[in-house]
Write an enzyme that holds these catalytic residues in place. Structure first.
Site, PDB file in Angstrom:
ATOM      1  N   ASP A   8      -9.448  -2.379  -0.408  1.00 56.23           N
ATOM      2  CA  ASP A   8      -8.309  -2.108  -1.298  1.00 56.23           C
ATOM      3  C   ASP A   8      -8.773  -1.681  -2.681  1.00 56.23           C
ATOM      4  O   ASP A   8      -8.080  -0.952  -3.382  1.00 56.23           O
ATOM      5  CB  ASP A   8      -7.413  -3.346  -1.399  1.00 56.23           C
ATOM      6  CG  ASP A   8      -6.557  -3.435  -0.163  1.00 56.23           C
ATOM      7  OD1 ASP A   8      -7.042  -3.919   0.871  1.00 56.23           O
ATOM      8  OD2 ASP A   8      -5.403  -2.962  -0.211  1.00 56.23           O
TER       9      ASP A   8
ATOM     10  N   ALA B  27      -4.367   0.573   1.550  1.00 60.27           N
ATOM     11  CA  ALA B  27      -4.526   1.163   0.214  1.00 60.27           C
ATOM     12  C   ALA B  27      -4.204   2.665   0.147  1.00 60.27           C
ATOM     13  O   ALA B  27      -3.384   3.091  -0.677  1.00 60.27           O
ATOM     14  CB  ALA B  27      -5.933   0.872  -0.299  1.00 60.27           C
TER      15      ALA B  27
HETATM   16  O1  MRU Z   1      -1.904  -6.227   2.790  1.00 64.96           O
HETATM   17  P1  MRU Z   1      -2.307  -4.947   3.464  1.00 64.96           P
HETATM   18  O2  MRU Z   1      -1.927  -4.897   4.898  1.00 64.96           O
HETATM   19  O3  MRU Z   1      -1.850  -3.749   2.676  1.00 64.96           O
HETATM   20  O4  MRU Z   1      -3.892  -4.963   3.399  1.00 64.96           O
HETATM   21  C1  MRU Z   1      -4.580  -3.841   3.862  1.00 64.96           C
HETATM   22  C2  MRU Z   1      -6.060  -3.986   3.879  1.00 64.96           C
HETATM   23  O5  MRU Z   1      -6.598  -4.986   3.465  1.00 64.96           O
HETATM   24  C3  MRU Z   1      -6.841  -2.810   4.371  1.00 64.96           C
HETATM   25  O6  MRU Z   1      -8.035  -3.236   4.948  1.00 64.96           O
HETATM   26  C4  MRU Z   1      -7.171  -1.874   3.200  1.00 64.96           C
HETATM   27  O7  MRU Z   1      -6.036  -1.553   2.465  1.00 64.96           O
HETATM   28  C5  MRU Z   1      -7.825  -0.618   3.656  1.00 64.96           C
HETATM   29  S1  MRU Z   1      -6.721   0.465   4.500  1.00 64.96           S
HETATM   30  C6  MRU Z   1      -7.589   1.872   4.855  1.00 64.96           C
END
Ligand code: MRU
Length: 370
Positions: free
Chosen positions: A256, A65
């Protein structure tokens, strides 16, 4: 700090060379570590236009995120750079077009929308001052660089607060990747681990492999290993067994989007981990900056969940794993109800229940929400 990290003189959390970085002035480019190639290859993309930023976000070359938010801020500079900003009307049209294009890249991580709102508010403010297009772009790049720098500080503060919660000797389970690869700094969930280790604690990590795209196996284990932190990859379906046999003392994950009531959208599978942690009496922390809290979303039911291509499940990494013609369910995220969260580790410290009231206070006092 582990022997390996100290031997290499590394600062855990900065062992991975900048996931994303702006190079040069307003005419410069975005350098992005292509995460789809990890752990096999460390390759940086040089991105000079907005459609390539959108593509990089969609195919998870940049992901997580906060990193998506920072990439979108730079993407806005690239998008506006291509536009003719001669008249106020043309500027308005271009700004709306660029913002819409980036906003449609991925729906769940609220940092993306937070960043686009902040960048467009700044762009409007600059345009109202009738700045020449060249000066406007320079000031907008400055804003993007500040968003990036602020994220770095937010990560560090999360790490310092969260690091104090971990006890030496603990094994911590994490899901997906919420580390330096996923942010503009040292991460969120992994910042907690980096800071605990920097503080002299002995911490071991279990990284859920995180099907279907293996962010845990490919990314979390890679960056922790680079930093010299002891990490073991476990299949997602091994979490119950690890907890049941007393091998995990704490869970820390990222997020997210966190709704105003504390419901948490994070990588698919997080919800199951939270339920398991509750069953086994293990604390379940969510580490996230205030920019991941969404005051405009009342509860998890309102969080848009991205559905991704069937091929990610049916043909992971180019190898078919199921018969053709069979349906696939592939949501990128799930929602963990707030009641399973022991606490949120934010830049302001540990935020505990009652969540609705305490999240509203965080939003008011964070300085990141206008
Ligand atoms: O699909 P992604 O790899 O973007 O998903 C990322 C996550 O679910 C992370 O845990 C979240 O974005 C937190 S990152 C600090």
């Amino acid at each position: 700090m582990s022997e390996r990290a100290s031997r290499k003189g590394r600062d855990p959390g900065s062992a991975v060379p900048g996931t994303l970085r702006w190079v040069g002035g307003p005419g410069g480019y975005l350098s992005l570590l292509d995460q789809t190639l990890l752990p096999g290859r460390v390759k940086f993309l040089r991105i000079r236009n907005m459609p390539v930023v959108i593509d990089a976000i969609q195919r998870l070359a940049v992901r997580g995120a906060p990193a998506i938010g920072v990439a979108a801020a730079y993407g806005m500079v690239l998008g506006l750079r291509e536009e003719k900003l001669a008249t106020p009307a043309a500027f308005k049209r271009s700004l709306a077009k660029v913002k819409k294009g980036l906003a449609e890249s991925r729906p769940t991580a609220v940092n993306l929308f937070w960043s686009l709102e902040r960048m467009s508010a700044r762009a409007e403010e600059l345009a109202a001052r009738k700045l020449a297009p060249r000066d406007l772009l320079k000031a907008l790049l400055q804003e993007a660089l500040e968003i990036h720098e602020e994220d770095r500080s937010l990560c560090r503060a999360i790490g310092e607060h969260g690091g104090r919660l971990l006890r030496s000797g603990w094994s911590v389970l994490t899901h997906c990747n919420a580390g330096s690869l996923a942010t503009g700094g040292m991460g969120t969930a992994l910042a907690v681990i980096y800071c605990a280790v920097q503080g002299g604690k002995k911490i071991r990590v279990y990284a859920d492999e995180t099907r279907p795209l293996l962010q845990g196996a490919r990314l979390t284990s890679w960056e922790l290993n680079e930093a010299g932190i002891e990490v073991t990859v476990a299949c997602d379906n091994a979490a119950a067994s690890l907890m049941g046999s007393g091998q995990v003392q704490c869970v820390v994950v990222g997020a997210d989007r966190i709704a105003a009531n504390g419901d948490v959208a994070n990588k698919i599978g997080t919800y199951g981990v939270a339920v398991l942690a509750r069953e086994h009496g293990i604390p379940f922390y969510v580490a996230a900056p205030s920019t991941t809290f969404d005051p405009h979303t009342a509860s998890g039911e309102e969080i848009p969940i991205e559905q991704r291509e069937a091929a990610e499940v049916a043909e992971p990494f180019g190898s078919r794993s199921m018969p053709r013609g069979v349906g696939v369910y592939n949501p990128a995220f799930d929602v963990t109800p707030a009641r399973y969260v022991t606490g949120f580790i934010t830049e302001q410290g540990l935020l505990e229940a009652p969540y609705k009231r305490n999240i509203a206070r965080l939003i008011r006092t964070s300085g990141t929400h206008g």
